[in-house]
Design a protein around this motif. Structure first.
Motif, PDB file in Angstrom:
ATOM      1  N   HIS A   1       0.855  -1.203  -0.028  1.00  0.00           N
ATOM      2  CA  HIS A   1      -0.161   0.143   0.000  1.00  0.00           C
ATOM      3  C   HIS A   1       0.706   1.305  -0.108  1.00  0.00           C
ATOM      4  CE1 HIS A   1      -3.819  -1.975   0.743  1.00  0.00           C
ATOM      5  NE2 HIS A   1      -3.089  -2.913   1.292  1.00  0.00           N
ATOM      6  N   ARG A   2       2.329   1.190   0.194  1.00  0.00           N
ATOM      7  CA  ARG A   2       3.125   2.374   0.514  1.00  0.00           C
ATOM      8  C   ARG A   2       3.611   2.360  -0.925  1.00  0.00           C
ATOM      9  NH1 ARG A   2       6.986   1.267   4.945  1.00  0.00           N
ATOM     10  NH2 ARG A   2       7.707   2.907   4.085  1.00  0.00           N
ATOM     11  N   LEU A   3       3.917   3.744  -1.532  1.00  0.00           N
ATOM     12  CA  LEU A   3       4.428   3.956  -2.600  1.00  0.00           C
ATOM     13  C   LEU A   3       6.086   3.523  -2.715  1.00  0.00           C
ATOM     14  CD1 LEU A   3       4.043   4.891  -5.547  1.00  0.00           C
ATOM     15  CD2 LEU A   3       4.282   7.409  -4.442  1.00  0.00           C
ATOM     16  N   SER A   4       6.379   3.968  -1.540  1.00  0.00           N
ATOM     17  CA  SER A   4       7.866   3.800  -1.438  1.00  0.00           C
ATOM     18  C   SER A   4       8.437   2.264  -1.623  1.00  0.00           C
ATOM     19  CB  SER A   4       8.405   4.280  -0.233  1.00  0.00           C
ATOM     20  OG  SER A   4       7.739   3.481   1.219  1.00  0.00           O
ATOM     21  N   THR A   5       7.319   1.339  -1.209  1.00  0.00           N
ATOM     22  CA  THR A   5       7.666  -0.032  -1.584  1.00  0.00           C
ATOM     23  C   THR A   5       7.743  -0.400  -2.950  1.00  0.00           C
ATOM     24  OG1 THR A   5       6.694  -0.336   0.491  1.00  0.00           O
ATOM     25  CG2 THR A   5       6.895  -2.449  -0.754  1.00  0.00           C
ATOM     26  N   ILE A   6       7.019   0.097  -3.869  1.00  0.00           N
ATOM     27  CA  ILE A   6       6.783  -0.311  -5.093  1.00  0.00           C
ATOM     28  C   ILE A   6       7.317   0.565  -6.158  1.00  0.00           C
ATOM     29  CG2 ILE A   6       4.834  -1.640  -4.726  1.00  0.00           C
ATOM     30  CD1 ILE A   6       3.155   0.636  -5.897  1.00  0.00           C
TER      31      ILE A   6
ATOM     32  N   GLN B   1       6.327   5.746 -13.711  1.00  0.00           N
ATOM     33  CA  GLN B   1       6.306   6.944 -14.325  1.00  0.00           C
ATOM     34  C   GLN B   1       4.982   6.930 -15.442  1.00  0.00           C
ATOM     35  OE1 GLN B   1       7.412  10.177 -13.371  1.00  0.00           O
ATOM     36  NE2 GLN B   1       6.054  10.834 -15.018  1.00  0.00           N
ATOM     37  N   GLN B   2       5.281   5.843 -16.038  1.00  0.00           N
ATOM     38  CA  GLN B   2       4.129   5.361 -16.956  1.00  0.00           C
ATOM     39  C   GLN B   2       2.663   5.293 -16.514  1.00  0.00           C
ATOM     40  OE1 GLN B   2       5.204   2.294 -19.829  1.00  0.00           O
ATOM     41  NE2 GLN B   2       3.221   2.547 -20.816  1.00  0.00           N
ATOM     42  N   LEU B   3       2.667   4.365 -15.517  1.00  0.00           N
ATOM     43  CA  LEU B   3       1.390   4.308 -14.792  1.00  0.00           C
ATOM     44  C   LEU B   3       0.858   5.700 -14.190  1.00  0.00           C
ATOM     45  CD1 LEU B   3      -0.505   2.184 -14.174  1.00  0.00           C
ATOM     46  CD2 LEU B   3       0.499   1.780 -12.052  1.00  0.00           C
ATOM     47  N   LEU B   4       1.763   6.575 -13.708  1.00  0.00           N
ATOM     48  CA  LEU B   4       1.290   7.883 -13.304  1.00  0.00           C
ATOM     49  C   LEU B   4       0.694   8.566 -14.352  1.00  0.00           C
ATOM     50  CD1 LEU B   4       1.651   9.528 -10.627  1.00  0.00           C
ATOM     51  CD2 LEU B   4       3.763  10.196 -11.541  1.00  0.00           C
ATOM     52  N   GLU B   5       1.162   8.441 -15.595  1.00  0.00           N
ATOM     53  CA  GLU B   5       0.617   9.375 -16.626  1.00  0.00           C
ATOM     54  C   GLU B   5      -0.666   8.745 -17.080  1.00  0.00           C
ATOM     55  OE1 GLU B   5       4.123   9.328 -19.316  1.00  0.00           O
ATOM     56  OE2 GLU B   5       5.101  10.701 -17.657  1.00  0.00           O
ATOM     57  N   GLN B   6      -0.885   7.364 -17.115  1.00  0.00           N
ATOM     58  CA  GLN B   6      -1.878   6.663 -17.852  1.00  0.00           C
ATOM     59  C   GLN B   6      -3.105   6.081 -16.959  1.00  0.00           C
ATOM     60  OE1 GLN B   6       0.145   3.363 -19.856  1.00  0.00           O
ATOM     61  NE2 GLN B   6       1.305   5.070 -21.287  1.00  0.00           N
TER      62      GLN B   6
ATOM     63  N   PRO C   1      -5.619   7.447 -13.784  1.00  0.00           N
ATOM     64  CA  PRO C   1      -5.947   8.474 -12.951  1.00  0.00           C
ATOM     65  C   PRO C   1      -6.172   7.964 -11.429  1.00  0.00           C
ATOM     66  CG  PRO C   1      -7.196   8.459 -15.009  1.00  0.00           C
ATOM     67  CD  PRO C   1      -6.406   7.276 -15.068  1.00  0.00           C
ATOM     68  N   GLU C   2      -6.349   6.768 -11.266  1.00  0.00           N
ATOM     69  CA  GLU C   2      -6.493   6.427 -10.026  1.00  0.00           C
ATOM     70  C   GLU C   2      -5.329   6.034  -9.554  1.00  0.00           C
ATOM     71  OE1 GLU C   2      -7.753   5.011 -12.789  1.00  0.00           O
ATOM     72  OE2 GLU C   2     -10.158   4.587 -12.495  1.00  0.00           O
ATOM     73  N   TYR C   3      -4.087   5.727 -10.145  1.00  0.00           N
ATOM     74  CA  TYR C   3      -2.789   5.516  -9.489  1.00  0.00           C
ATOM     75  C   TYR C   3      -2.275   6.914  -9.300  1.00  0.00           C
ATOM     76  CZ  TYR C   3       2.138   4.051  -9.110  1.00  0.00           C
ATOM     77  OH  TYR C   3       3.310   3.968  -8.627  1.00  0.00           O
TER      78      TYR C   3
ATOM     79  N   VAL D   1      -0.847   8.113  -5.763  1.00  0.00           N
ATOM     80  CA  VAL D   1       0.386   8.917  -5.318  1.00  0.00           C
ATOM     81  C   VAL D   1       0.216  10.115  -5.021  1.00  0.00           C
ATOM     82  CG1 VAL D   1       2.384   9.826  -6.546  1.00  0.00           C
ATOM     83  CG2 VAL D   1       1.635   7.541  -7.207  1.00  0.00           C
ATOM     84  N   SER D   2      -0.612  11.084  -5.384  1.00  0.00           N
ATOM     85  CA  SER D   2      -0.965  12.120  -5.059  1.00  0.00           C
ATOM     86  C   SER D   2      -1.309  12.355  -3.396  1.00  0.00           C
ATOM     87  CB  SER D   2      -2.004  13.114  -5.826  1.00  0.00           C
ATOM     88  OG  SER D   2      -2.414  14.149  -5.101  1.00  0.00           O
ATOM     89  N   LYS D   3      -2.167  11.412  -3.057  1.00  0.00           N
ATOM     90  CA  LYS D   3      -2.410  11.458  -1.528  1.00  0.00           C
ATOM     91  C   LYS D   3      -1.571  10.910  -0.672  1.00  0.00           C
ATOM     92  CE  LYS D   3      -7.465  10.559  -2.493  1.00  0.00           C
ATOM     93  NZ  LYS D   3      -8.548   9.602  -2.645  1.00  0.00           N
ATOM     94  N   GLN D   4      -0.678  10.268  -1.161  1.00  0.00           N
ATOM     95  CA  GLN D   4       0.548   9.624  -0.273  1.00  0.00           C
ATOM     96  C   GLN D   4       1.341  10.670  -0.014  1.00  0.00           C
ATOM     97  OE1 GLN D   4       2.085   5.746  -0.635  1.00  0.00           O
ATOM     98  NE2 GLN D   4       0.000   4.870  -0.576  1.00  0.00           N
ATOM     99  N   GLU D   5       1.802  11.511  -1.297  1.00  0.00           N
ATOM    100  CA  GLU D   5       2.740  12.835  -1.128  1.00  0.00           C
ATOM    101  C   GLU D   5       2.165  13.776  -0.070  1.00  0.00           C
ATOM    102  OE1 GLU D   5       3.747  13.320  -5.121  1.00  0.00           O
ATOM    103  OE2 GLU D   5       5.221  11.893  -5.386  1.00  0.00           O
ATOM    104  N   LEU D   6       0.939  13.934  -0.399  1.00  0.00           N
ATOM    105  CA  LEU D   6       0.334  15.130   0.763  1.00  0.00           C
ATOM    106  C   LEU D   6       0.547  14.628   2.114  1.00  0.00           C
ATOM    107  CD1 LEU D   6      -2.693  16.196  -1.256  1.00  0.00           C
ATOM    108  CD2 LEU D   6      -0.558  17.473  -0.889  1.00  0.00           C
TER     109      LEU D   6
END
Length: 70
Positions: free
Chosen positions: A14-19, A40-45, A47-49, A53-58
């Motif tokens: 569930h943690r972004l830093s892990t994957i 990076q590709q998943l981030l661009e393609q 929206p749910e990912y 990512v945005s929620k975890q970074e915040l």
């Protein structure tokens, strides 16, 4: 990470830093695959990912985890 090098591994996290450094990330929701690609590709393609990512970074200021040691 050294243990995973050169191997096929399935990591459930569930943690972004892990994957974030994985070759491929499979984004799933409610049992359905929403996308599969490097970070990076998943981030661009996907929206749910990107939203995840945005929620975890915040939530912690960044996706880097100081406890990772990498």
């Amino acid at each position: 990470r050294r243990l995973l090098k050169g191997r096929t591994s399935i990591i459930i996290a569930h943690r972004l830093s892990t994957i974030v450094a994985c070759d491929k990330i499979l984004m799933m929701k409610d049992g359905a695959a929403l996308g599969m690609a490097p970070h990076q590709q998943l981030l661009e393609q996907c929206p749910e990912y990107a939203d995840l990512v945005s929620k975890q970074e915040l939530g912690n200021g960044s996706h880097d985890d100081p406890e990772d040691g990498d």
